[in-house]
Design an enzyme around this catalytic site. Structure first.
Site, PDB file in Angstrom:
ATOM      1  N   THR A   7       0.822  -1.214   0.000  1.00  0.00           N
ATOM      2  CA  THR A   7       0.000   0.000   0.000  1.00  0.00           C
ATOM      3  C   THR A   7       0.848   1.254   0.000  1.00  0.00           C
ATOM      4  O   THR A   7       0.481   2.269  -0.601  1.00  0.00           O
ATOM      5  CB  THR A   7      -0.926  -0.019   1.242  1.00  0.00           C
ATOM      6  OG1 THR A   7      -1.804  -1.124   1.109  1.00  0.00           O
ATOM      7  CG2 THR A   7      -1.732   1.250   1.381  1.00  0.00           C
ATOM      8  N   SER A  49       1.561  -7.534  -0.734  1.00  0.00           N
ATOM      9  CA  SER A  49       2.211  -8.600   0.045  1.00  0.00           C
ATOM     10  C   SER A  49       1.310  -9.797   0.257  1.00  0.00           C
ATOM     11  O   SER A  49       1.783 -10.893   0.539  1.00  0.00           O
ATOM     12  CB  SER A  49       2.704  -8.066   1.385  1.00  0.00           C
ATOM     13  OG  SER A  49       1.642  -7.880   2.289  1.00  0.00           O
ATOM     14  N   THR A  78       1.554  -4.603   4.259  1.00  0.00           N
ATOM     15  CA  THR A  78       1.399  -4.931   5.678  1.00  0.00           C
ATOM     16  C   THR A  78       0.787  -6.316   5.905  1.00  0.00           C
ATOM     17  O   THR A  78       0.966  -6.888   6.971  1.00  0.00           O
ATOM     18  CB  THR A  78       0.510  -3.890   6.379  1.00  0.00           C
ATOM     19  OG1 THR A  78      -0.732  -3.798   5.669  1.00  0.00           O
ATOM     20  CG2 THR A  78       1.181  -2.534   6.420  1.00  0.00           C
ATOM     21  N   ASP A  79       0.059  -6.844   4.917  1.00  0.00           N
ATOM     22  CA  ASP A  79      -0.668  -8.104   5.154  1.00  0.00           C
ATOM     23  C   ASP A  79       0.257  -9.240   5.583  1.00  0.00           C
ATOM     24  O   ASP A  79      -0.081 -10.030   6.464  1.00  0.00           O
ATOM     25  CB  ASP A  79      -1.439  -8.538   3.899  1.00  0.00           C
ATOM     26  CG  ASP A  79      -2.689  -7.700   3.665  1.00  0.00           C
ATOM     27  OD1 ASP A  79      -2.854  -6.663   4.327  1.00  0.00           O
ATOM     28  OD2 ASP A  79      -3.507  -8.096   2.809  1.00  0.00           O
TER      29      ASP A  79
HETATM   30  N1  ASP Z   1      -2.933  -3.941   2.856  1.00  0.00           N
HETATM   31  C1  ASP Z   1      -1.688  -4.235   2.322  1.00  0.00           C
HETATM   32  C2  ASP Z   1      -0.642  -3.156   2.533  1.00  0.00           C
HETATM   33  O1  ASP Z   1      -0.739  -2.504   3.462  1.00  0.00           O
HETATM   34  C3  ASP Z   1      -1.621  -4.744   0.964  1.00  0.00           C
HETATM   35  C4  ASP Z   1      -0.409  -5.614   0.960  1.00  0.00           C
HETATM   36  O2  ASP Z   1      -0.244  -6.418   1.849  1.00  0.00           O
HETATM   37  O3  ASP Z   1       0.433  -5.409   0.073  1.00  0.00           O
HETATM   38  O4  ASP Z   1       0.270  -2.979   1.819  1.00  0.00           O
END
Ligand code: ASP
Length: 318
Positions: A7, A49, A78-79
């Site tokens: 993200t 991710s 973050t995932d």
């Molecule tokens: N929600 C996720 C992020 O914060 C999407 C990911 O994991 O790439 O990046």
């Protein structure tokens, strides 16, 4: 600074958001970074991710090995950030600190958190105490967490990461970095090539009335190991308990975790599927490692050995 997407590097689009910004373009929003580091930027992947694989972490590991830097910051979704960080912690002797960071909101959204998180990551990666200790970390929302302990606890809040049992390593204020505990890796290191693991590990969750299917399907498909995410202290239904016995009798190791957010697994109950019964069947208890991290540890450990006693030993310590 190694960019992998997420993200923090995403832009909106008609089909939905997707990573598209180069890691170098993220620096423009944070001129303060110059006060802390002379940054060199490399793009090693461009992926959300939730669809990253060990090849993304292997690319990060290779880049960490190649660069001569005092510290490394990895921008990442973050995932699965905690998984990439933990996988690296298991497979890379990180003499210099490696700090993962990302964002819950894209750069185009109000209150985008990527710039502040990037600053936190650079400030911690360049801190003397981290430079002395090495290790792999996650820096988000003004906190620094150890890769071994951190987990994503909220889907959308900016304060989305916690280390439920250990607590954060440090808090980052406007003025300084306040350490709550000693930095450094708490993970057992495995001498395996990060790009090598090719075992298949099934993940099965227990719960009210859950049958044996999850383990049976896995055994039919020839999986190399099973992670059983139990309830409470690490218990499962009787049906799953019996399937655990079959799996282990057939040479497939089973690692038991808990679906609780915090606390260790402890074998106590002697009913079919109870933790003590699972241990009597030969199941390995993973302590406070959550299922997704126990899976990574089993994948890496299976590269080193398939001996049940040796695998048990791998999970007996961090
Ligand atoms: N929600 C996720 C992020 O914060 C999407 C990911 O994991 O790439 O990046």
């Amino acid at each position: 600074m190694l960019g992998t997407g997420g993200t923090i590097a995403s832009t909106p689009g008609e089909a939905g958001a997707a990573p598209s910004l180069g890691a170098d373009s993220l620096l423009d929003a944070v001129p303060e970074l110059d006060e802390y580091a002379d940054l060199r930027v490399e793009q090693v992947a461009q992926t959300p991710s939730f669809d990253a694989g060990v090849e993304t972490v292997a690319a990060v590991a290779a880049a960490v090995g190649d660069v001569s830097a005092d510290g490394v910051v990895v921008t990442h979704g973050t995932d699965t950030m905690e998984e990439s960080a933990y996988y690296l912690d298991l497979t890379l002797p990180a003499d210099v600190p490696v700090v993962f960071t990302g964002a819950q909101r894209r750069p185009d959204e109000p209150s985008a958190d990527g710039p502040a998180n990037l600053l936190t990551a650079v400030r911690t990666a360049t801190h003397d105490r981290l430079r002395d200790a090495g290790g792999v970390y996650v820096a988000m929302d003004e906190e620094l967490h150890a890769a071994r302990d951190v987990t994503k606890t909220h889907t959308r809040k900016l304060d989305a990461f916690a280390s439920p049992d250990a607590g954060p390593v440090a808090a980052v204020t406007r003025e300084d970095v306040r350490f709550d505990r000693e930095p450094g890796s708490r993970s057992r290191q495995f001498d395996v090539d990060p790009s090598a693991p090719d075992a298949t590990v099934a993940m099965v969750e227990s719960g009210l009335g859950v049958g044996a299917d999850g383990i049976e399907f896995g055994l039919d498909r020839g999986v190399d190991g099973v992670v059983l995410e139990g309830t409470g202290l690490g218990n499962a239904t009787a049906a799953l308990g019996d399937a655990v016995a079959d799996a282990i009798a057939g040479g497939v190791p089973v690692v038991v975790t808990s679906r609780c957010l915090a606390g260790p697994t402890v074998p106590v109950y002697g009913t079919p599927g109870g933790g003590q019964t699972l241990r009597d069947h030969g199941a390995i208890f993973a302590g406070d490692l959550p299922a997704h991290k126990a899976r990574l540890k089993l994948l890496v450990a299976l590269e080193a050995t398939s001996d049940l006693a040796e695998l048990r030993e791998c999970f007996a310590s961090d």
